[in-house]
Motif scaffolding. Structure first.
Motif, PDB file in Angstrom:
ATOM      1  N   ILE A   1      -7.600 -16.849 -80.396  1.00 18.76           N
ATOM      2  CA  ILE A   1      -8.030 -16.178 -79.039  1.00 18.76           C
ATOM      3  C   ILE A   1      -7.996 -17.066 -78.044  1.00 18.76           C
ATOM      4  O   ILE A   1      -7.246 -17.235 -76.772  1.00 18.76           O
ATOM      5  N   PHE A   2      -8.543 -18.324 -78.432  1.00 18.82           N
ATOM      6  CA  PHE A   2      -8.633 -19.701 -77.362  1.00 18.82           C
ATOM      7  C   PHE A   2      -7.216 -20.097 -77.360  1.00 18.82           C
ATOM      8  O   PHE A   2      -6.607 -20.610 -76.430  1.00 18.82           O
ATOM      9  N   ARG A   3      -6.416 -20.127 -78.750  1.00 13.59           N
ATOM     10  CA  ARG A   3      -5.197 -20.704 -78.514  1.00 13.59           C
ATOM     11  C   ARG A   3      -4.084 -19.929 -77.687  1.00 13.59           C
ATOM     12  O   ARG A   3      -3.441 -20.401 -76.920  1.00 13.59           O
ATOM     13  N   SER A   4      -4.189 -18.341 -77.792  1.00 15.65           N
ATOM     14  CA  SER A   4      -3.417 -17.492 -77.030  1.00 15.65           C
ATOM     15  C   SER A   4      -3.793 -17.829 -75.415  1.00 15.65           C
ATOM     16  O   SER A   4      -3.052 -17.767 -74.433  1.00 15.65           O
ATOM     17  N   THR A   5      -4.980 -18.020 -75.332  1.00  9.50           N
ATOM     18  CA  THR A   5      -5.549 -18.354 -73.924  1.00  9.50           C
ATOM     19  C   THR A   5      -4.915 -19.463 -73.223  1.00  9.50           C
ATOM     20  O   THR A   5      -4.396 -19.469 -71.965  1.00  9.50           O
ATOM     21  N   LEU A   6      -4.925 -20.655 -73.947  1.00 10.39           N
ATOM     22  CA  LEU A   6      -4.447 -21.899 -73.523  1.00 10.39           C
ATOM     23  C   LEU A   6      -2.838 -21.598 -73.136  1.00 10.39           C
ATOM     24  O   LEU A   6      -2.201 -22.248 -72.194  1.00 10.39           O
ATOM     25  N   GLN A   7      -2.254 -20.823 -74.126  1.00  8.03           N
ATOM     26  CA  GLN A   7      -0.661 -20.835 -74.050  1.00  8.03           C
ATOM     27  C   GLN A   7      -0.411 -20.168 -72.617  1.00  8.03           C
ATOM     28  O   GLN A   7       0.796 -20.239 -71.989  1.00  8.03           O
ATOM     29  N   ALA A   8      -1.334 -19.034 -72.483  1.00  5.75           N
ATOM     30  CA  ALA A   8      -1.117 -18.247 -71.238  1.00  5.75           C
ATOM     31  C   ALA A   8      -1.150 -18.757 -69.957  1.00  5.75           C
ATOM     32  O   ALA A   8      -0.720 -18.304 -68.982  1.00  5.75           O
ATOM     33  N   ILE A   9      -2.078 -19.897 -69.863  1.00  2.35           N
ATOM     34  CA  ILE A   9      -2.279 -20.603 -68.682  1.00  2.35           C
ATOM     35  C   ILE A   9      -1.465 -21.825 -68.596  1.00  2.35           C
ATOM     36  O   ILE A   9      -1.844 -22.780 -68.052  1.00  2.35           O
ATOM     37  N   ASN A  10      -0.323 -21.945 -69.235  1.00  2.00           N
ATOM     38  CA  ASN A  10       0.484 -22.981 -69.088  1.00  2.00           C
ATOM     39  C   ASN A  10       0.239 -24.483 -69.773  1.00  2.00           C
ATOM     40  O   ASN A  10       0.582 -25.383 -69.377  1.00  2.00           O
ATOM     41  N   LEU A  11      -0.719 -24.222 -70.853  1.00  2.00           N
ATOM     42  CA  LEU A  11      -1.077 -25.505 -71.519  1.00  2.00           C
ATOM     43  C   LEU A  11      -0.599 -25.330 -72.920  1.00  2.00           C
ATOM     44  O   LEU A  11      -1.231 -25.929 -73.889  1.00  2.00           O
ATOM     45  N   GLU A  12       0.635 -24.817 -73.192  1.00  2.00           N
ATOM     46  CA  GLU A  12       1.220 -24.726 -74.294  1.00  2.00           C
ATOM     47  C   GLU A  12       1.564 -25.840 -75.132  1.00  2.00           C
ATOM     48  O   GLU A  12       1.743 -26.185 -76.293  1.00  2.00           O
ATOM     49  N   LYS A  13       2.022 -27.018 -74.429  1.00  2.00           N
ATOM     50  CA  LYS A  13       2.447 -28.203 -74.700  1.00  2.00           C
ATOM     51  C   LYS A  13       1.310 -28.997 -75.405  1.00  2.00           C
ATOM     52  O   LYS A  13       1.299 -29.792 -76.485  1.00  2.00           O
ATOM     53  N   TRP A  14       0.279 -29.009 -74.682  1.00  2.00           N
ATOM     54  CA  TRP A  14      -1.105 -29.613 -75.147  1.00  2.00           C
ATOM     55  C   TRP A  14      -1.484 -28.892 -76.336  1.00  2.00           C
ATOM     56  O   TRP A  14      -2.021 -29.541 -77.350  1.00  2.00           O
ATOM     57  N   VAL A  15      -1.454 -27.721 -76.430  1.00  2.00           N
ATOM     58  CA  VAL A  15      -1.812 -26.944 -77.671  1.00  2.00           C
ATOM     59  C   VAL A  15      -0.997 -27.265 -79.003  1.00  2.00           C
ATOM     60  O   VAL A  15      -1.604 -27.608 -80.047  1.00  2.00           O
TER      61      VAL A  15
END
Length: 442
Positions: A373-387
């Motif tokens: 859930i936290f990973r999906s949130t980060l990907q949704a707010i344009n932090l997918e590269k950091w993830v």
């Protein structure tokens, strides 16, 4: 205090429920029909059954990897939808759909020309099994393109809060698939006995029914018209997001899983059997995890598009909802682990080990659900590269830890190590969300 902490209110809870419950029902029915379908195909010759298994796994891998493009649309489209920019939302849908059609056609052409050769080079199948796998692949390869289109419709329906449509279309597809398989695989009611090819035809017809229903409901609930288009700006944004999402999927669900399988395969055959049973049992446990992480991604992208500082407002409530589902389910599975395991095997020594290890496995999966859930949130707010970078680092370290844990604790060590991995991912994701929010919006 709890309400403030997790952003609770009736409208948010109702929205999450309305989106998540249909997704969970859809996945549950698909698992049931998948097992039924396997039972039908499982009565073929061993070589034919093995060929179907290998070829379908190959299709699943290709579809999953390419299908991350639709996850990119889920995020990009969700952000546009949150901005109430229906024009851009429609353009992103049209571009993704157009690319999916092109990829589907190219994949089928490639399979028709080189499918058997690919099977031979990758899997080294024997001549008889290779022949069956090649024929199955030529027909079932059509499902790659169809599935990509269905993924796009799925993202569209989730964004407009019509997730219940997925229950209708995918359940209908599963029913048709099973019925056609029953008729064509074994030649019932005067139809020819097609064996493995019949199973491929059943898959194509089933997904086609789902596609027809999806198109019907799209026309009914459309907020823009579809047209074949390749907009450069949208294409670039989708592709830029697709790369880290695809690499994330490759690392976490392919390479990491292959490494775990390699570790487990070196265990005693009884522990290997226990591992197989636990994987089967936890499929049911994973249903709410996938559903709620997907819902959280959609809602987070919409909230971020509407007002960036609200991009995490659904995360806490999604976690609470998930835990409220998983804890009772885990207790039930632990209490009845032995009877459930006996449905799969009659070996009492294996049933006993399942009973001992399952609580650890379920605990690890609960933590896994939180990090998803936290990973999906980060990907949704344009932090997918950091993830991508952070998860690659944690997964790499975790493989070493898991290997050492297995050496000392055998199968329980595997799940303890996985729990450590998921905990590390969760803590890092939570810290990143808090740091990012404090840096930008405080």
């Amino acid at each position: 205090m709890v309400k403030n902490r997790f952003g609770y209110n009736r409208s948010k809870l109702k929205l999450i429920t309305n989106m998540a419950v249909p997704l969970m029902l859809t996945q549950f029915f698909q698992i049931v029909f998948q097992i039924t379908d396997q039972a039908i195909v499982g009565r073929l010759k061993v070589e034919d059954f093995a060929a179907v298994g290998v070829a379908s796994s190959f299709i699943f891998l290709i579809t999953g990897t390419i299908g991350m493009l639709c996850s990119a649309f889920n995020i990009v489209g969700g952000q546009y939808f949150g901005e109430n920019n229906i024009k851009k939302f429609g353009e992103s849908f049209n571009v993704t759909m157009s690319i999916s059609v092109i990829i589907g056609v190219l994949c089928e052409i490639l399979i028709l020309g080189y499918g058997t050769k690919i099977m031979e080079n990758i899997y080294g199948l024997h001549a008889e099994t290779l022949s069956v796998a090649g024929e199955y692949l030529k027909v079932a390869g059509l499902t790659i393109g169809i599935n990509l289109i269905l993924f796009n419709f799925s993202s569209y329906f989730k964004n407009i809060n019509k997730s219940h449509i997925l229950v209708y279309s995918l359940t209908a597809a599963s029913i048709v698939n099973v019925c056609v398989d029953f008729v064509l695989v074994h030649g019932k009611f005067g139809f020819p006995e097609l064996g493995a090819t019949g199973a491929a035809v059943g898959s194509v017809i089933g997904y086609t029914i789902s596609l027809i229903l999806s198109i019907f409901f799209f026309q009914k609930y459309k907020i823009f018209n579809y047209s074949f288009v390749l907009n450069k700006e949208i294409f670039y944004r989708l592709f830029r997001l697709y790369i880290p999402l695809a690499l994330q999927d490759l690392i976490e669900y392919a390479l990491f899983a292959i490494a775990l399988t390699a570790f487990v395969s070196r265990m005693d055959v009884h522990l290997l059997a226990v591992y197989t049973i636990i994987v089967t049992l936890t499929e049911l446990f994973m249903i709410p995890m996938y559903a709620l992480s997907g819902v959280c991604m959609t809602l987070s992208a919409q909230a971020y598009g509407k007002e960036p500082q609200k991009g995490t407002e659904y995360t806490g409530l999604s976690c609470v909802f998930l835990l409220a589902l998983l804890f009772p389910l885990a207790l039930i599975m632990i209490m009845f682990s032995s009877p459930i395991a006996r449905l799969i095997t009659d070996k009492e020594n294996i049933v006993l080990i399942v009973h001992q290890v399952l609580p650890i496995a379920l605990a690890a999966n609960i933590i896994n659900g939180i990090q998803m859930i936290f990973r999906s949130t980060l990907q949704a707010i344009n932090l997918e590269k950091w993830v991508l970078l952070y998860s690659s680092f944690i997964c790499g370290i975790s493989l070493v830890i898991i290997y050492l844990m297995i050496e000392y604790f055998k199968l329980p060590g595997l799940y303890i190590g996985l729990g450590i991995c998921y905990l590390g991912l969760s803590l890092g994701y939570i810290a990143k969300i808090k740091f990012n929010f404090k840096l930008k919006y405080k």
